[in-house]
Scaffold this active site. Structure first.
Site, PDB file in Angstrom:
ATOM      1  N   HIS A 137     -31.946  10.162 -10.884  1.00  0.00           N
ATOM      2  CA  HIS A 137     -32.153   8.752 -10.018  1.00  0.00           C
ATOM      3  C   HIS A 137     -32.459   9.298  -8.602  1.00  0.00           C
ATOM      4  O   HIS A 137     -32.872   8.341  -7.935  1.00  0.00           O
ATOM      5  CB  HIS A 137     -30.743   8.116  -9.916  1.00  0.00           C
ATOM      6  CG  HIS A 137     -30.629   7.586 -11.655  1.00  0.00           C
ATOM      7  ND1 HIS A 137     -31.621   6.922 -11.995  1.00  0.00           N
ATOM      8  CD2 HIS A 137     -29.555   7.554 -12.277  1.00  0.00           C
ATOM      9  CE1 HIS A 137     -31.162   6.455 -13.528  1.00  0.00           C
ATOM     10  NE2 HIS A 137     -29.777   6.833 -13.631  1.00  0.00           N
ATOM     11  N   ASP A 163     -32.625  10.698 -21.210  1.00  0.00           N
ATOM     12  CA  ASP A 163     -31.363  10.013 -20.726  1.00  0.00           C
ATOM     13  C   ASP A 163     -31.546   8.399 -21.016  1.00  0.00           C
ATOM     14  O   ASP A 163     -32.676   7.820 -21.084  1.00  0.00           O
ATOM     15  CB  ASP A 163     -31.071  10.067 -19.234  1.00  0.00           C
ATOM     16  CG  ASP A 163     -29.799   9.542 -18.709  1.00  0.00           C
ATOM     17  OD1 ASP A 163     -29.059  10.409 -18.516  1.00  0.00           O
ATOM     18  OD2 ASP A 163     -29.740   8.171 -18.560  1.00  0.00           O
ATOM     19  N   HIS A 216     -30.994   5.942 -19.253  1.00  0.00           N
ATOM     20  CA  HIS A 216     -31.653   5.235 -17.996  1.00  0.00           C
ATOM     21  C   HIS A 216     -32.652   5.829 -17.413  1.00  0.00           C
ATOM     22  O   HIS A 216     -33.002   7.071 -17.510  1.00  0.00           O
ATOM     23  CB  HIS A 216     -30.538   5.254 -16.798  1.00  0.00           C
ATOM     24  CG  HIS A 216     -29.244   4.647 -17.210  1.00  0.00           C
ATOM     25  ND1 HIS A 216     -28.298   5.512 -17.875  1.00  0.00           N
ATOM     26  CD2 HIS A 216     -28.740   3.536 -17.164  1.00  0.00           C
ATOM     27  CE1 HIS A 216     -27.084   4.474 -17.978  1.00  0.00           C
ATOM     28  NE2 HIS A 216     -27.398   3.377 -17.692  1.00  0.00           N
ATOM     29  N   ASP A 250     -26.337   9.853 -22.948  1.00  0.00           N
ATOM     30  CA  ASP A 250     -25.635   8.527 -23.143  1.00  0.00           C
ATOM     31  C   ASP A 250     -26.545   7.593 -23.848  1.00  0.00           C
ATOM     32  O   ASP A 250     -26.261   6.503 -23.938  1.00  0.00           O
ATOM     33  CB  ASP A 250     -25.883   7.900 -21.457  1.00  0.00           C
ATOM     34  CG  ASP A 250     -26.884   8.177 -20.807  1.00  0.00           C
ATOM     35  OD1 ASP A 250     -28.072   8.854 -21.325  1.00  0.00           O
ATOM     36  OD2 ASP A 250     -27.090   7.797 -19.600  1.00  0.00           O
TER      37      ASP A 250
END
Length: 342
Positions: free
Chosen positions: A160, A196, A198, A285
Site C-alpha cells: 500500500h 493479497d 486488498h 488474507d
C-alpha cells in the site's frame, strides 16, 4: 532443499495503532504475525538468513527522498514537538481543493505523507521498516545470484505504500524495492503479481508510468473495499506505462474457482509481457476466516496457489504482505511456499 527465507527480528520494535470502528485499537498487523510465520517455516525446514544493509540509493529509486527522510526522522521530530503519546498519527489530511504545499509541522506532515488512519509511527517503526525493506532487497539479491526463488518475510508489509505516502500498515514498498533490485541486476522487464485481498495501490502508483515493470493485481473491488480509490479494471497505466497495469477486481464472497480463474488470467497476462523475473506480493488474507477480509479461499487452496505459481517459470521473489487470521497464517504461508518448491 527448500529455498531460503530472509527475515529480521527488528520487526518486533514496531507496534502500530489503527482507527477501527471509531476506536483506536492495537493493529491487526502486529509482531505476532511474523513470529507465527517464522515458527511454521522453521518447522518445515526452510533455511533462513538475516538481511544485508539497506541500499539507500535503491530505496530512493522507488520512493521520494523527502518521504524517506520523513519516515526516518518522524518519531524524533514528534518527541521534539513535545508529544508524550506512544504513537504518532495523522488527524488532518490534504483533500480536494486544499492545494497548499507541504506544511512544516510534524503534525501536519503526518497527514501529508499518509492516506489512512490505520497505521501510526512509534519509536521502533523506522528500524522495523528499514529491516523489512532490506529483507526484500536481500531476497532479490539471492535470485540475482542464481536462486530459483526466495521468500522475504517482510514486516511491516509494503504494497500500500506509494512513492510518497504510507497507509494500510505499509511504509516502504517492499515488493517494488525487490522489483527495482531485479531490474538493476539485469532483468529487462520484471513482473509483480499481487495476490493479497486488498489492492496494491502503492505498487500501482510507483510503476504507473513505467514499461519495465508489469503489475497485475487480484483483489476485492475498490468500490466496496479498502483502499477504495484505486484498483479498477480500467486502470491500465499511463504514458510509457500504458498497458503495463492489470487489475482484476472481484466481489465480496468470491470463491476459489472464480479467484483461480482470475489468477490464470493474470499469469497469462504477465507471460505475454515477456517478464524474465517475478515478484509475488504474497498476502493470504484471501482466506475464508480472515477477520478483515471477505474472500473464501480455504487452506487447501494455498497448496493449489503455490503449485500454480510454479507456472511463472521465472526466478521469483516472494514478499509477505497481509493475512490476519493468525492461528492459520503460518500454515497458509507454508502451504504456498512448499507447494511452489515441489
Amino acid at each position: 532443499m527448500p529455498f531460503t527465507v530472509v527475515r529480521s527480528d527488528a520487526h518486533r520494535s514496531h507496534h502500530c495503532l489503527e482507527l477501527d470502528d471509531t476506536e483506536l485499537i492495537p493493529s491487526w498487523e502486529h509482531p505476532g504475525r511474523a513470529d507465527i510465520v517464522d515458527a511454521a517455516l522453521d518447522e518445515a525446514g526452510f533455511p533462513t538468513i538475516e538481511p544485508h544493509a539497506l541500499d539507500q540509493a535503491l530505496v530512493e529509486r522507488i520512493h521520494a527522498p523527502d518521504y524517506v527522510a520523513f519516515l526516518e526522522n518522524a518519531w524524533t521530530r514528534w518527541e521534539a514537538a513535545g508529544h508524550d503519546a506512544t504513537s504518532a498519527m495523522a488527524y488532518a489530511w490534504p483533500v480536494r481543493r486544499m492545494a497548499g504545499g507541504r506544511p512544516d509541522a510534524i503534525e501536519a506532515q503526518l497527514g501529508w505523507y499518509s492516506f489512512a488512519a490505520d497505521c501510526s509511527i512509534t519509536a521502533g517503526t523506522w528500524p522495523a521498516v528499514e529491516a523489512s525493506a532490506a529483507t526484500a532487497q536481500t531476497a532479490a539479491d539471492l535470485v540475482l545470484d542464481g536462486a530459483a526463488a526466495a521468500f522475504a518475510r517482510c514486516r511491516p508489509p509494503g504494497h500500500h505504500a506509494s512513492r510518497d505516502q504510507f497507509g494500510g500498515y505499509c511504509y516502504l514498498n517492499n515488493a517494488a524495492i525487490a522489483a527495482q533490485r531485479l531490474r538493476d541486476g539485469g532483468h529487462d522487464r520484471v513482473g509483480v503479481l499481487d495476490v493479497d485481498y486488498h489492492h496494491g495501490n502503492g505498487t500501482q502508483d510507483i510503476f504507473w508510468r513505467r514499461d519495465d515493470v508489469a503489475f497485475a493485481s487480484i483483489h476485492a473491488d475498490p468500490l466496496v473495499e479498502f483502499p477504495y480509490f484505486l484498483g479498477h479494471a480500467d486502470e491500465t497505466g499511463d504514458g510509457p506505462g500504458e498497458g503495463f497495469t492489470k487489475n482484476l477486481p472481484l466481489p465480496h464472497d468470491t470463491d476459489a474457482d472464480t479467484w483461480f480463474t482470475a489468477l490464470d488470467h493474470a499469469l497469462g497476462w504477465l507471460d505475454g509481457h515477456g517478464v524474465t523475473a517475478n515478484v509475488v506480493s504474497l498476502g493470504v488474507d484471501t482466506f475464508i476466516r480472515d477477520p478483515i477480509s471477505r474472500f473464501r479461499l480455504t487452506a487447501d487452496d494455498f497448496d493449489r496457489l503455490g503449485a500454480r505459481l510454479r507456472d511463472l517459470a521465472t526466478p521469483t521473489v516472494f514478499v509477505m504482505e497481509g493475512g490476519y487470521a493468525t492461528d492459520e497464517l503460518g500454515d497458509n504461508i507454508r502451504r504456498v511456499l512448499t507447494a511452489y518448491d515441489g
